[in-house]
Design an enzyme around this catalytic site. Structure first.
Site, short mmCIF file in Angstrom:
data_model
loop_
_atom_site.label_atom_id
_atom_site.label_comp_id
_atom_site.label_asym_id
_atom_site.label_seq_id
_atom_site.Cartn_x
_atom_site.Cartn_y
_atom_site.Cartn_z
CB CYS A 117 -10.11 2.37 -31.27
SG CYS A 117 -9.06 2.25 -32.73
CB CYS A 203 -3.34 7.36 -30.26
SG CYS A 203 -4.99 7.07 -30.94
CB CYS A 228 -4.45 0.77 -24.50
SG CYS A 228 -3.27 -0.50 -24.02
#
EC number: 1.8.4.10
Length: 233
Positions: A117, A203, A228
């Site tokens: 994602c 998140c 990330c």
């Protein structure tokens, strides 16, 4: 440019943030940009960078899952400094394919899903934002998390083939907030509600007293995996 990293770190040893930014913005004019997440550090850098060069590029990534407060901050920042932050979005077809296959909140199910994602919503748009650049300016600080303790002022971003400049690398959280308060820098009101680090809404959570400043990011994961991919080394 990779071979210049050690020399640049030596050149700016002991220099203040303004001196560092002024040199890089002049030396790499038209080939340098501030990548902003709209966090406190990036808001400080936005004020500094636009104060030195009003035409300097400032960009951000809209993942499609940001907080409403973050969108409002983009507008407030543009208005205050008379700029237009460039906004990069993920490819709609890639997001639709991912959600269709793995679900709308896939990131809670595994680290692999979460990283997928992040890759589609952040890494791929970032690659587009980097086209034509030699340097990207980041708001990273060493004391933000265990994954950032050994970062330097100037680094080589191997994945993107760019110089990565971290002007606030030695700043403390107190330094950041002292600057914001003294200079009336616009910031995300979520910071006042226990959110020191703000990313995508699903998140990110507020942290509890005594927790690491990035404890609220992907809080269900081990601290050592909580990046990330934007700052992969």
């Amino acid at each position: 440019m990779k071979e210049r990293i050690d020399d640049l770190n030596e050149k700016f040893q002991g220099a203040n943030v303004g001196e560092v930014l002024s040199w890089f913005l002049k030396e790499f004019k038209g080939k340098i940009a501030l990548s902003s997440s709209l966090g406190a550090e990036d808001q400080v850098l936005t004020q500094m960078v636009t104060g030195i060069d009003k035409e300097a590029t400032v960009f951000t990534l809209d993942t499609g899952r940001l907080f409403p407060e973050t969108y409002d901050l983009i507008h407030r920042t543009n208005t205050k400094y008379g700029i237009k932050i460039k906004v990069y979005f993920p490819e709609a077809a890639r997001v639709e394919e991912m959600v269709g296959e793995k679900g709308i909140n896939l990131f809670y199910e595994s680290i692999e899903n979460r990283k997928l994602c992040c890759h589609i919503r952040k890494i791929e748009p970032l690659k587009r934002a980097f086209k034509g650049l030699d340097v990207w300016i980041c708001g990273l600080r060493r004391d933000q998390s265990v994954t950032r303790h050994d970062m330097k002022l100037v680094e080589w971003d191997e994945a993107n083939g760019l110089i990565k400049l971290n002007p606030l690398i030695d700043w403390t959280e107190q330094d950041v907030w002292d600057y914001i308060n003294e200079n009336k820098v616009p910031y995300n009101p979520l910071h006042d509600k226990g959110y020191p680090s703000i990313g995508c809404q699903p998140c990110t959570r507020a942290i509890m007293e005594g927790e690491d400043v990035r404890a609220g990011r992907w809080w269900w994961e081990n601290p050592d995996t909580k990046e990330c991919g934007l700052h992969k080394r």
